[in-house]
Design a protein around this motif. Structure first.
Motif, PDB file in Angstrom:
ATOM      1  N   ARG A  16       0.809  -1.215   0.000  1.00 46.62           N
ATOM      2  CA  ARG A  16       0.000   0.000   0.000  1.00 46.62           C
ATOM      3  C   ARG A  16       0.846   1.269   0.000  1.00 46.62           C
ATOM      4  N   THR A  17       0.239   2.358  -0.480  1.00 51.48           N
ATOM      5  CA  THR A  17       0.868   3.675  -0.430  1.00 51.48           C
ATOM      6  C   THR A  17       0.740   4.237   0.978  1.00 51.48           C
ATOM      7  N   ILE A  18       1.853   4.708   1.556  1.00 56.03           N
ATOM      8  CA  ILE A  18       1.814   5.258   2.910  1.00 56.03           C
ATOM      9  C   ILE A  18       2.125   6.750   2.927  1.00 56.03           C
ATOM     10  N   GLY A  19       2.442   7.312   1.774  1.00 60.89           N
ATOM     11  CA  GLY A  19       2.705   8.746   1.681  1.00 60.89           C
ATOM     12  C   GLY A  19       2.776   9.162   0.226  1.00 60.89           C
ATOM     13  N   GLU A  20       2.473  10.427  -0.035  1.00 62.91           N
ATOM     14  CA  GLU A  20       2.445  10.884  -1.415  1.00 62.91           C
ATOM     15  C   GLU A  20       2.750  12.364  -1.490  1.00 62.91           C
ATOM     16  N   GLY A  21       3.549  12.756  -2.476  1.00 66.95           N
ATOM     17  CA  GLY A  21       3.871  14.160  -2.690  1.00 66.95           C
ATOM     18  C   GLY A  21       3.764  14.504  -4.158  1.00 66.95           C
ATOM     19  N   ASN A  22       4.250  15.682  -4.531  1.00 67.31           N
ATOM     20  CA  ASN A  22       4.150  16.120  -5.921  1.00 67.31           C
ATOM     21  C   ASN A  22       4.991  15.275  -6.872  1.00 67.31           C
ATOM     22  N   PHE A  23       6.133  14.774  -6.392  1.00 64.43           N
ATOM     23  CA  PHE A  23       7.063  14.095  -7.281  1.00 64.43           C
ATOM     24  C   PHE A  23       7.351  12.651  -6.877  1.00 64.43           C
ATOM     25  N   ALA A  24       6.782  12.196  -5.769  1.00 60.51           N
ATOM     26  CA  ALA A  24       7.112  10.858  -5.294  1.00 60.51           C
ATOM     27  C   ALA A  24       5.976  10.242  -4.498  1.00 60.51           C
ATOM     28  N   LYS A  25       5.996   8.921  -4.461  1.00 58.38           N
ATOM     29  CA  LYS A  25       5.117   8.157  -3.581  1.00 58.38           C
ATOM     30  C   LYS A  25       5.994   7.310  -2.670  1.00 58.38           C
ATOM     31  N   VAL A  26       5.497   7.060  -1.464  1.00 60.41           N
ATOM     32  CA  VAL A  26       6.194   6.146  -0.559  1.00 60.41           C
ATOM     33  C   VAL A  26       5.256   4.969  -0.302  1.00 60.41           C
ATOM     34  N   LYS A  27       5.751   3.766  -0.555  1.00 59.76           N
ATOM     35  CA  LYS A  27       4.934   2.572  -0.395  1.00 59.76           C
ATOM     36  C   LYS A  27       5.544   1.610   0.623  1.00 59.76           C
ATOM     37  N   PHE A  28       4.679   0.904   1.323  1.00 56.94           N
ATOM     38  CA  PHE A  28       5.105  -0.153   2.220  1.00 56.94           C
ATOM     39  C   PHE A  28       5.556  -1.348   1.370  1.00 56.94           C
ATOM     40  N   ALA A  29       6.614  -2.030   1.776  1.00 62.47           N
ATOM     41  CA  ALA A  29       7.088  -3.189   1.030  1.00 62.47           C
ATOM     42  C   ALA A  29       7.741  -4.188   1.976  1.00 62.47           C
ATOM     43  N   ARG A  30       7.980  -5.387   1.453  1.00 60.28           N
ATOM     44  CA  ARG A  30       8.589  -6.446   2.256  1.00 60.28           C
ATOM     45  C   ARG A  30       9.702  -7.098   1.447  1.00 60.28           C
ATOM     46  N   ASN A  31      10.836  -7.282   2.095  1.00 59.11           N
ATOM     47  CA  ASN A  31      11.945  -8.003   1.475  1.00 59.11           C
ATOM     48  C   ASN A  31      11.598  -9.487   1.505  1.00 59.11           C
ATOM     49  N   VAL A  32      11.383 -10.074   0.331  1.00 55.44           N
ATOM     50  CA  VAL A  32      10.925 -11.464   0.279  1.00 55.44           C
ATOM     51  C   VAL A  32      12.016 -12.446   0.711  1.00 55.44           C
ATOM     52  N   GLU A  33      13.278 -12.011   0.718  1.00 55.94           N
ATOM     53  CA  GLU A  33      14.376 -12.893   1.125  1.00 55.94           C
ATOM     54  C   GLU A  33      14.537 -12.941   2.635  1.00 55.94           C
ATOM     55  N   THR A  34      14.303 -11.801   3.298  1.00 55.95           N
ATOM     56  CA  THR A  34      14.516 -11.728   4.754  1.00 55.95           C
ATOM     57  C   THR A  34      13.225 -11.538   5.544  1.00 55.95           C
ATOM     58  N   GLY A  35      12.151 -11.120   4.875  1.00 59.71           N
ATOM     59  CA  GLY A  35      10.899 -10.826   5.567  1.00 59.71           C
ATOM     60  C   GLY A  35      10.854  -9.448   6.190  1.00 59.71           C
ATOM     61  N   GLU A  36      11.936  -8.668   6.037  1.00 61.22           N
ATOM     62  CA  GLU A  36      12.020  -7.334   6.637  1.00 61.22           C
ATOM     63  C   GLU A  36      11.062  -6.358   5.950  1.00 61.22           C
ATOM     64  N   SER A  37      10.393  -5.542   6.732  1.00 65.19           N
ATOM     65  CA  SER A  37       9.521  -4.499   6.192  1.00 65.19           C
ATOM     66  C   SER A  37      10.353  -3.268   5.860  1.00 65.19           C
ATOM     67  N   VAL A  38      10.057  -2.635   4.730  1.00 65.41           N
ATOM     68  CA  VAL A  38      10.765  -1.430   4.309  1.00 65.41           C
ATOM     69  C   VAL A  38       9.761  -0.440   3.735  1.00 65.41           C
ATOM     70  N   ALA A  39      10.236   0.781   3.496  1.00 65.77           N
ATOM     71  CA  ALA A  39       9.454   1.785   2.779  1.00 65.77           C
ATOM     72  C   ALA A  39      10.195   2.081   1.477  1.00 65.77           C
ATOM     73  N   ILE A  40       9.471   2.144   0.367  1.00 69.95           N
ATOM     74  CA  ILE A  40      10.081   2.445  -0.921  1.00 69.95           C
ATOM     75  C   ILE A  40       9.585   3.808  -1.399  1.00 69.95           C
ATOM     76  N   LYS A  41      10.523   4.726  -1.560  1.00 69.65           N
ATOM     77  CA  LYS A  41      10.210   6.034  -2.126  1.00 69.65           C
ATOM     78  C   LYS A  41      10.385   5.932  -3.633  1.00 69.65           C
ATOM     79  N   ILE A  42       9.299   6.141  -4.382  1.00 70.71           N
ATOM     80  CA  ILE A  42       9.304   5.959  -5.831  1.00 70.71           C
ATOM     81  C   ILE A  42       9.183   7.317  -6.516  1.00 70.71           C
ATOM     82  N   LEU A  43      10.190   7.659  -7.305  1.00 73.81           N
ATOM     83  CA  LEU A  43      10.204   8.936  -8.016  1.00 73.81           C
ATOM     84  C   LEU A  43      10.044   8.701  -9.509  1.00 73.81           C
TER      85      LEU A  43
END
Length: 476
Positions: A16-43
């Protein structure tokens, strides 16, 4: 890829999207190798190029590579496709420090001191690495699940090479209420002393619950800042008042330094120095993210592989692991949200905030549940928003609602997405993308009235309801 149509970016499964701005979105993500949760800033590269922001993005990436500190959001890696840049960040669950003040009011002095100590630790380390934040405010201070402060958003930061020969910076930036007077005067400023001023305003806000400098008229606000026209509330201790006045000194030459702040008795009370490993970081590879020839090369390889293996849409070049692929698939149904992801929408993993309405708090996003089919939910939102003067743009189970009227901060833009949380149960999230937060709250209040027949209700007043999908309790 799995059956619910999630997007995969390299080794990360995107949610899911957890933040949004004029030039980028930040989405929740999971590292499928380790199971670690991360945030991905997409520009979006096209937007970055169009608005001539390559230099700013490079600085942000360079800054986050340089800063490895327990009180700063960590950047794990950066990837780039033909059309996008992906910045993989540490995911924190405690929300903004700003929300803590909104929800609970001013902090007690000892608690405020704890956060201030962590903030000073982070800022002092940034300065030692030649990084000046330039937009410090409670909204850019996040908390992890243990309540540890994390400085975020280095989009306006400056690096040592930007400092002129006289040791000063000249770009005016920051949030007006937190900006130092010398930044406003536009005659050059010391980045470290300007950051410290912002830290002083933050300390005041934590302990008072309101700003030291505030005025609806921008020029009047600047006059108050330039003269340091403020008073401390009576509940501030004498030593706290003394320190804040030394930090919020409009005279740069006599303003206290960070080193001197850390030597004060008030600051040293209960102070625990941070423990972490200092590493040498190279910035030589930052330009690779923007190297179109390398990206095109890997895209050609992926195109060949698509012909052979029928892979889908995009390819990605990763400077730490060249040849990584980004595989995207169009969603044919609402994104399935599992239990952990549902909990992650709640601040600090506190489930009560999923089901309790916080009255009187201005929110930038809100959610409700429904037992109606996802297609009906989307249709009902469109039917409700259109008469209110909103243009509706739909893509699968996502919507953009664009207000036709210009508000206090331009046109209101609301992002909407439907998530499946269980069979025949959906969560609908509405999030302000652009515009004024108060206008968003007013819009949502009107919208929720029109949607009362599709929202699921769990309390006792549901008994005897005639609607097939009766009204629900909203949760923030």
């Amino acid at each position: 890829m799995n059956s619910n149509g999630r997007t995969r970016v390299g080794k990360y499964e995107v949610g899911r999207t957890i933040g949004e701005g004029n030039f980028a979105k930040v989405k929740f993500a999971r590292n499928v190798e380790t199971g670690e949760s991360v945030a991905i800033k997409i520009l979006d590269k096209d937007k970055v190029l169009k608005h001539k922001m390559i230099g700013q993005i490079k600085r942000e990436i360079s800054t986050m590579k340089l800063i490895k500190h327990p009180n700063v959001i960590q950047m794990h890696e950066v990837m780039a496709s033909k059309t996008k840049i992906y910045i993989i960040l540490e995911f924190v669950t405690g929300g903004e420090l700003f929300d803590k003040i909104l929800n609970h009011g001013r902090l007690k002095e000892d608690e405020a001191r704890k956060y201030f100590q962590q903030l000073i630790n982070a800022v002092d380390y940034c300065h030692s690495r030649g990084v000046y934040h330039r937009d410090l405010k409670p909204e850019n201070l996040l908390l992890d699940s243990d309540g540890v402060l994390k400085v975020s958003d280095f989009g306006l930061s400056a690096l040592s090479p930007q400092v002129q020969e006289n040791g000063l910076l000249y770009t005016t930036c920051g949030t007006p209420n937190y900006v130092a007077p010398e930044v406003i005067n536009d005659k050059g400023y010391d980045g470290s002393k300007a950051d410290l001023w912002s830290c002083g305003v933050i300390l005041y806000v934590l302990m008072a619950g309101y700003l030291p400098f505030d005025d609806s008229n921008l020029m009047e606000l600047y006059k108050k800042i330039s003269k340091a026209n403020f008073t401390c509330p009576p509940w501030f201790s004498t030593s706290a008042k003394k320190l804040i006045k030394k930090i919020l000194d409009p005279n740069v030459k006599t303003r206290i330094t960070i080193a001197e702040v850390m030597e004060t008795e008030w600051f040293k009370k209960g102070y625990e120095p941070p423990s972490f490993e200092k590493t040498n970081i190279s910035l030589d590879d930052v330009d690779t993210v923007f190297d179109e020839s390398m990206v095109i090369f890997f895209c050609l390889i992926t195109k060949y592989r698509k012909m052979s293996f029928n892979l889908s849409e995009d390819c990605c070049f990763q400077w730490q692991n060249p040849g990584n692929l980004v595989i995207e698939r169009k969603e044919g149904r609402p994104m399935l949200m599992n239990a952990f992801q549902l909990i992650s929408t709640s601040q600090g993993l506190n489930l009560s905030s999923l089901f309790e309405k916080h009255m009187g708090v201005v929110r930038r996003q809100t959610r409700f549940t429904s037992k109606c089919p996802a297609e009906e939910i989307i249709s009902k939102i469109e039917e409700a928003a259109t008469p209110m003067g909103f243009d509706v743009m739909k893509h699968n189970y996502k919507m953009k609602l664009q207000g036709s009227k210009t508000g206090r901060k331009g046109h209101l833009l609301v992002a909407t997405e439907v998530f499946e949380v269980a069979p025949s149960l959906y969560m609908v999230e509405l999030r302000k993308s652009k515009g004024d937060t108060l206008e968003f709250n007013k819009f949502y209040k009107n919208l929720s009235t029109s949607l009362k027949d599709i929202v699921w209700r769990t309390d006792a007043s549901n008994e005897g309801a005639e609607n097939e999908c009766p009204q629900a309790k909203l949760y923030e």
